[in-house]
Design a protein around this motif. Structure first.
Motif, PDB file in Angstrom:
ATOM      1  N   GLN A 182     -42.193 -19.468  -3.242  1.00  0.00           N
ATOM      2  CA  GLN A 182     -41.031 -18.736  -2.755  1.00  0.00           C
ATOM      3  C   GLN A 182     -40.127 -18.342  -3.925  1.00  0.00           C
ATOM      4  OE1 GLN A 182     -39.013 -20.958   0.303  1.00  0.00           O
ATOM      5  NE2 GLN A 182     -40.880 -21.238   1.526  1.00  0.00           N
ATOM      6  N   ALA A 185     -41.667 -15.489  -5.694  1.00  0.00           N
ATOM      7  CA  ALA A 185     -41.500 -14.241  -4.957  1.00  0.00           C
ATOM      8  C   ALA A 185     -40.119 -13.636  -5.197  1.00  0.00           C
ATOM      9  CB  ALA A 185     -41.724 -14.472  -3.464  1.00  0.00           C
ATOM     10  N   HIS A 189     -39.348 -10.093  -6.993  1.00  0.00           N
ATOM     11  CA  HIS A 189     -38.505  -9.084  -6.343  1.00  0.00           C
ATOM     12  C   HIS A 189     -37.483  -8.527  -7.329  1.00  0.00           C
ATOM     13  CE1 HIS A 189     -36.065  -7.418  -2.939  1.00  0.00           C
ATOM     14  NE2 HIS A 189     -35.100  -7.603  -3.826  1.00  0.00           N
ATOM     15  N   ASP A 234     -39.409  -5.744  -2.155  1.00  0.00           N
ATOM     16  CA  ASP A 234     -40.081  -6.689  -1.253  1.00  0.00           C
ATOM     17  C   ASP A 234     -41.595  -6.509  -1.312  1.00  0.00           C
ATOM     18  OD1 ASP A 234     -37.668  -7.724  -0.445  1.00  0.00           O
ATOM     19  OD2 ASP A 234     -37.582  -6.597   1.430  1.00  0.00           O
ATOM     20  N   ALA A 237     -43.077  -8.028  -4.469  1.00  0.00           N
ATOM     21  CA  ALA A 237     -43.199  -9.480  -4.374  1.00  0.00           C
ATOM     22  C   ALA A 237     -44.303  -9.887  -3.397  1.00  0.00           C
ATOM     23  CB  ALA A 237     -41.860 -10.077  -3.939  1.00  0.00           C
ATOM     24  N   SER A 238     -44.402  -9.187  -2.277  1.00  0.00           N
ATOM     25  CA  SER A 238     -45.403  -9.575  -1.271  1.00  0.00           C
ATOM     26  C   SER A 238     -46.824  -9.316  -1.742  1.00  0.00           C
ATOM     27  CB  SER A 238     -45.129  -8.845   0.042  1.00  0.00           C
ATOM     28  OG  SER A 238     -45.330  -7.448  -0.100  1.00  0.00           O
ATOM     29  N   ARG A 243     -46.864 -11.813   2.104  1.00  0.00           N
ATOM     30  CA  ARG A 243     -45.744 -11.390   2.936  1.00  0.00           C
ATOM     31  C   ARG A 243     -44.999 -12.576   3.547  1.00  0.00           C
ATOM     32  NH1 ARG A 243     -45.117  -6.148   4.283  1.00  0.00           N
ATOM     33  NH2 ARG A 243     -46.669  -4.681   3.482  1.00  0.00           N
ATOM     34  N   THR A 245     -44.762 -15.681   2.413  1.00  0.00           N
ATOM     35  CA  THR A 245     -44.000 -16.378   1.374  1.00  0.00           C
ATOM     36  C   THR A 245     -42.737 -15.607   1.018  1.00  0.00           C
ATOM     37  OG1 THR A 245     -46.014 -17.344   0.451  1.00  0.00           O
ATOM     38  CG2 THR A 245     -44.091 -17.249  -0.987  1.00  0.00           C
ATOM     39  N   THR A 246     -42.851 -14.288   0.889  1.00  0.00           N
ATOM     40  CA  THR A 246     -41.682 -13.470   0.546  1.00  0.00           C
ATOM     41  C   THR A 246     -40.657 -13.487   1.672  1.00  0.00           C
ATOM     42  OG1 THR A 246     -43.135 -12.030  -0.767  1.00  0.00           O
ATOM     43  CG2 THR A 246     -40.951 -11.185  -0.211  1.00  0.00           C
ATOM     44  N   LEU A 277     -41.720  -7.692   6.867  1.00  0.00           N
ATOM     45  CA  LEU A 277     -42.709  -8.469   6.111  1.00  0.00           C
ATOM     46  C   LEU A 277     -43.618  -9.265   7.045  1.00  0.00           C
ATOM     47  CD1 LEU A 277     -40.413  -9.736   3.222  1.00  0.00           C
ATOM     48  CD2 LEU A 277     -42.377  -8.214   2.961  1.00  0.00           C
TER      49      LEU A 277
END
Length: 316
Positions: A182, A185, A189, A234, A237-238, A243, A245-246, A277
């Motif tokens: 996390q 992520a 981002h 987003d 990061a995903s 997705r 976790t983000t 997400l």
């Protein structure tokens, strides 16, 4: 004054209709990067219409300007535009458009200066809250993409401080709340914002909207860009950390701000970002994305074709 009139009419129609068409489309949320490109092309087309109309009307009103604009054009090209027939209003219109251009430049300068002032203030506050340790003086050499500042704070937060020496700032509360991937992520981002230079896009959108608040395309550009840059980050990061976790990282980072309650006013878009997400819509196909990209690229080309059309026809 046919060509400038067509350019101004085209710019007005684009500025009025493009925001409505984009608002009705259901794909921008699924393709935020493509949506940002479409918005930039539309805004560029509107600005091009104004600049080209100003150049032609100023050429008609003042011989000195005409000599610069058509410096390398054959004599027949100048005659094709019928500049002497534009009438006495050409100078007035050129002056008004020039004032609009100067106002745009002033708004952009003000936006950049205000952003730099905010940046200096945030860096000064950051230095007070996180003073340099021995050996970390002004000459401390650390790669910008690895510079991380941890602040002691009971509020979960993380942000990227842009500038000549970018810094990623995260609070101890965020470090305690974010677990494993996390945290990765959240960092991805923020790094996505920095690498895509979303700050430059936001400054331009803010300057245009502040300078011309009654123009729908500029107001829509500013409002949508603020949302789209977050969706794009987003997605960055995903793609790296998943997705779920983000989404969990966004919840952990913002849960104590009351954005998921019955009245999520401060950050109203956060629940939508998390839902997007967790339940993503299907992306556009490669062919569909290619078509939209090509069509968006053609939008600013149309004013150029209108402006250079008589000259090209004269050369044919």
């Amino acid at each position: 004054m046919t060509v400038p009139s067509v350019l101004l009419l085209l710019g007005a129609m684009t500025a009025a209709t493009a925001p409505r068409l984009l608002a009705r489309a259901d794909w921008p949320e699924r393709e935020p990067v493509l949506a940002m490109w479409v918005w930039q092309c539309v805004v560029a087309a509107v600005l091009l219409c104004c600049v080209l109309a100003m150049a032609l009307t100023a050429s008609a009103a003042w011989t000195a300007v005409r000599g610069h604009v058509f410096a390398f054009a054959p004599h027949g090209v100048v005659d094709a535009y019928g500049l002497p027939g534009y009438g006495p209003w050409a100078g007035v219109l050129a002056a008004l458009l020039a004032c609009g251009g100067a106002w745009t430049a002033a708004m952009l300068t003000r936006e950049v200066r205000a952003a730099r002032a905010r940046q200096r203030q945030r860096r000064a506050d950051l230095l007070v809250r996180a003073p340099r340790l021995p050996g970390e003086g002004p000459g401390f050499d650390l790669p910008a993409d690895q510079r991380l500042v941890v602040l002691e704070s009971g509020r979960s937060d993380a942000w990227w401080l842009t500038g000549a020496h970018p810094q990623l700032v995260i609070t101890t509360a965020a470090l305690r709340r974010l677990k494993g991937r996390q945290l990765d992520a959240v960092l991805a981002h923020e790094q996505g914002h920095a690498r895509a230079r979303h700050d430059v896009l936001l400054h331009c959108a803010g300057a245009l909207a502040a300078g011309f608040p009654q123009v729908p395309v500029f107001a829509g550009f500013r409002n949508q860009v603020h949302r789209l840059v977050e969706l794009a980050a987003d997605d960055i990061a995903s793609r790296r950390f998943g997705r779920l976790t983000t989404a969990l990282a966004l919840v952990e980072l913002n849960e104590d701000r009351g954005v998921f309650g019955p009245s999520p006013m401060p950050l109203a878009q956060m629940p939508g970002r998390v839902n997007r997400l967790l339940d993503p819509g299907p992306r556009l196909t490669w062919a569909h994305r290619a078509r939209v990209t090509a069509l968006a690229t053609l939008v600013p080309v149309i004013p150029l074709l209108v402006a250079f059309g008589p000259g090209l026809k004269a050369l044919a």
